[in-house]
Scaffold this active site. Structure first.
Site, PDB file in Angstrom:
ATOM      1  CE  LYS A  13      86.824 -27.966  87.845  1.00 17.09           C
ATOM      2  NZ  LYS A  13      85.694 -28.755  87.306  1.00 17.09           N
ATOM      3  NE  ARG A  88      82.850 -24.788  91.141  1.00 15.54           N
ATOM      4  CZ  ARG A  88      83.514 -25.874  91.569  1.00 15.54           C
ATOM      5  NH1 ARG A  88      84.481 -25.763  92.419  1.00 15.54           N
ATOM      6  NH2 ARG A  88      83.187 -27.053  91.108  1.00 15.54           N
ATOM      7  NE  ARG A 127      83.525 -36.693  90.435  1.00 13.21           N
ATOM      8  CZ  ARG A 127      83.683 -35.376  90.291  1.00 13.21           C
ATOM      9  NH1 ARG A 127      84.857 -34.878  89.954  1.00 13.21           N
ATOM     10  NH2 ARG A 127      82.663 -34.565  90.466  1.00 13.21           N
ATOM     11  NE  ARG A 160      82.267 -34.856  94.622  1.00 16.99           N
ATOM     12  CZ  ARG A 160      82.892 -33.888  93.958  1.00 16.99           C
ATOM     13  NH1 ARG A 160      84.142 -34.051  93.564  1.00 16.99           N
ATOM     14  NH2 ARG A 160      82.286 -32.759  93.692  1.00 16.99           N
ATOM     15  NE  ARG A 171      78.683 -30.486  91.278  1.00 15.23           N
ATOM     16  CZ  ARG A 171      79.545 -31.496  91.262  1.00 15.23           C
ATOM     17  NH1 ARG A 171      79.113 -32.737  91.265  1.00 15.23           N
ATOM     18  NH2 ARG A 171      80.828 -31.250  91.265  1.00 15.23           N
TER      19      ARG A 171
HETATM   20  P1  ADP Z   1      86.605 -32.330  87.976  1.00 19.59           P
HETATM   21  O1  ADP Z   1      87.736 -32.161  88.956  1.00 19.59           O
HETATM   22  O2  ADP Z   1      86.706 -31.379  86.809  1.00 19.59           O
HETATM   23  O3  ADP Z   1      85.253 -32.301  88.610  1.00 19.59           O
HETATM   24  P2  ADP Z   1      87.576 -35.083  87.755  1.00 19.59           P
HETATM   25  O4  ADP Z   1      89.053 -34.908  87.518  1.00 19.59           O
HETATM   26  O5  ADP Z   1      87.162 -35.575  89.096  1.00 19.59           O
HETATM   27  O6  ADP Z   1      86.756 -33.772  87.320  1.00 19.59           O
HETATM   28  O7  ADP Z   1      87.048 -36.097  86.624  1.00 19.59           O
HETATM   29  C1  ADP Z   1      85.657 -36.456  86.550  1.00 19.59           C
HETATM   30  C2  ADP Z   1      85.528 -37.957  86.200  1.00 19.59           C
HETATM   31  O8  ADP Z   1      85.982 -38.202  84.853  1.00 19.59           O
HETATM   32  C3  ADP Z   1      86.382 -38.865  87.087  1.00 19.59           C
HETATM   33  O9  ADP Z   1      85.667 -40.069  87.292  1.00 19.59           O
HETATM   34  C4  ADP Z   1      87.652 -39.104  86.277  1.00 19.59           C
HETATM   35  O10 ADP Z   1      88.261 -40.326  86.613  1.00 19.59           O
HETATM   36  C5  ADP Z   1      87.115 -39.099  84.842  1.00 19.59           C
HETATM   37  N1  ADP Z   1      88.061 -38.524  83.871  1.00 19.59           N
HETATM   38  C6  ADP Z   1      88.952 -37.527  84.067  1.00 19.59           C
HETATM   39  N2  ADP Z   1      89.634 -37.254  82.930  1.00 19.59           N
HETATM   40  C7  ADP Z   1      89.128 -38.089  81.974  1.00 19.59           C
HETATM   41  C8  ADP Z   1      89.388 -38.291  80.563  1.00 19.59           C
HETATM   42  N3  ADP Z   1      90.293 -37.541  79.910  1.00 19.59           N
HETATM   43  N4  ADP Z   1      88.670 -39.211  79.912  1.00 19.59           N
HETATM   44  C9  ADP Z   1      87.733 -39.949  80.562  1.00 19.59           C
HETATM   45  N5  ADP Z   1      87.433 -39.820  81.874  1.00 19.59           N
HETATM   46  C10 ADP Z   1      88.114 -38.901  82.579  1.00 19.59           C
HETATM   47  P1  AMP Z   2      84.353 -29.655  93.263  1.00 23.96           P
HETATM   48  O1  AMP Z   2      84.988 -30.704  94.103  1.00 23.96           O
HETATM   49  O2  AMP Z   2      85.343 -28.670  92.713  1.00 23.96           O
HETATM   50  O3  AMP Z   2      83.467 -30.245  92.173  1.00 23.96           O
HETATM   51  O4  AMP Z   2      83.402 -28.793  94.222  1.00 23.96           O
HETATM   52  C1  AMP Z   2      82.294 -29.403  94.875  1.00 23.96           C
HETATM   53  C2  AMP Z   2      81.358 -28.327  95.401  1.00 23.96           C
HETATM   54  O5  AMP Z   2      82.056 -27.501  96.373  1.00 23.96           O
HETATM   55  C3  AMP Z   2      80.819 -27.339  94.383  1.00 23.96           C
HETATM   56  O6  AMP Z   2      79.668 -27.832  93.699  1.00 23.96           O
HETATM   57  C4  AMP Z   2      80.486 -26.127  95.269  1.00 23.96           C
HETATM   58  O7  AMP Z   2      79.282 -26.319  96.004  1.00 23.96           O
HETATM   59  C5  AMP Z   2      81.630 -26.148  96.290  1.00 23.96           C
HETATM   60  N1  AMP Z   2      82.783 -25.325  95.815  1.00 23.96           N
HETATM   61  C6  AMP Z   2      84.034 -25.758  95.523  1.00 23.96           C
HETATM   62  N2  AMP Z   2      84.815 -24.732  95.133  1.00 23.96           N
HETATM   63  C7  AMP Z   2      84.037 -23.613  95.185  1.00 23.96           C
HETATM   64  C8  AMP Z   2      84.246 -22.236  94.895  1.00 23.96           C
HETATM   65  N3  AMP Z   2      85.428 -21.782  94.444  1.00 23.96           N
HETATM   66  N4  AMP Z   2      83.215 -21.374  95.065  1.00 23.96           N
HETATM   67  C9  AMP Z   2      82.022 -21.814  95.499  1.00 23.96           C
HETATM   68  N5  AMP Z   2      81.744 -23.091  95.778  1.00 23.96           N
HETATM   69  C10 AMP Z   2      82.742 -23.994  95.631  1.00 23.96           C
END
Ligand code: ADP
Ligand code: AMP
Length: 213
Positions: A13, A88, A127, A160, A171
């Site tokens: 995302k 969410r 990541r 992280r 999660r």
């Molecule tokens: P989210 O915001 O949904 O938690 P991220 O954008 O941080 O996810 O992506 C999660 C991990 O996967 C990161 O390490 C990112 O670099 C990697 N990633 C994102 N898109 C792709 C893809 N299309 N293919 C492979 N790895 C990806």
């Molecule tokens: P993210 O960076 O989007 O993966 O979010 C990391 C963490 O932040 C999540 O696992 C939740 O604990 C908290 N968080 C982020 N966005 C929300 C939301 N909209 N509602 C509740 N918790 C959130």
């Protein structure tokens, strides 16, 4: 253009939201980034949010909703925004819709980045996030030019705390229980668009651009 990104933790995302924000010149609003900035700055909100985030749980709706409603009302969001990590829960989605309805507005697209659970653990363990700008990389799929250093700002890249496998499992459970119902919610509203998130990130983005135009 008002866009919501849906998908499991680690689906991509944030990666896609950044690309969307650049191409369409709209702000990228990530609630996770907002909480992490608050934790870094030692605010009361950060302290509260951290207790939930460390356990892989959601921060309670009442700590999230006002924050987002205020943020989307700012000047730079007048022409649209891409929300990453919000809503969410169904109550969060309803609160956003209600706030927008008050100003005769609505969400245009909910984009679901679809990635099966079995790919997620690998995504999360690889990541790396920039402590300074929140940029994300993957040690194999999206490596930075220099190991451990953010390409964009030179900040330090870290794993992280909530990306450790035991927290990721929690999660994912929370995602299926509390966030996945949003797929039906936005399908009923006629604005859900699903993209395959397992392909290369540039191909995921091309699919999204095909939808947004
Ligand atoms: P989210 O915001 O949904 O938690 P991220 O954008 O941080 O996810 O992506 C999660 C991990 O996967 C990161 O390490 C990112 O670099 C990697 N990633 C994102 N898109 C792709 C893809 N299309 N293919 C492979 N790895 C990806
Ligand atoms: P993210 O960076 O989007 O993966 O979010 C990391 C963490 O932040 C999540 O696992 C939740 O604990 C908290 N968080 C982020 N966005 C929300 C939301 N909209 N509602 C509740 N918790 C959130």
């Amino acid at each position: 253009m008002k866009i919501i990104m849906l998908g499991a933790p680690g689906a991509g995302k944030g990666t896609q939201a950044k690309l969307i924000a650049e191409k369409y010149n709209i702000p990228h609003i990530s609630t996770g980034d907002i909480f992490r900035a608050n934790i870094k700055n030692g605010t009361e909100l950060g302290k509260k949010a951290k207790t939930y985030m460390d356990k892989g749980e959601l921060v309670p709706d009442e700590l999230v909703v006002d924050l987002v409603v205020d943020r989307v009302a700012k000047d730079d969001a007048k022409n649209g925004y891409v929300l990453d990590g919000f809503p969410r829960t169904i109550p969060q989605a309803e609160a956003l819709d209600a706030a927008l309805a008050k100003i005769n507005d609505k969400v245009d697209y909910a984009i679901d980045v679809d990635v099966p659970d079995e790919n997620i653990i690998n995504r999360m363990s690889g990541r790396r996030a920039c402590v300074a700008c929140g940029g994300t990389y993957h040690i194999v799929n999206v490596p930075p030019k220099k190991e451990g250093i953010c390409d964009a700002c030179g900040g330090e890249l870290i794993l992280r705390d909530d990306d450790k496998p035991e927290t990721v499992k929690k999660r994912l459970d929370v995602y299926h229980e509390q966030t996945q119902p949003l797929i039906d919610y936005y399908t009923e509203k006629g604005i859900l668009k699903t993209v395959d998130g397992t392909v290369d990130m540039n191909d995921v983005f091309a699919a999204i651009v095909g939808i947004l135009g």
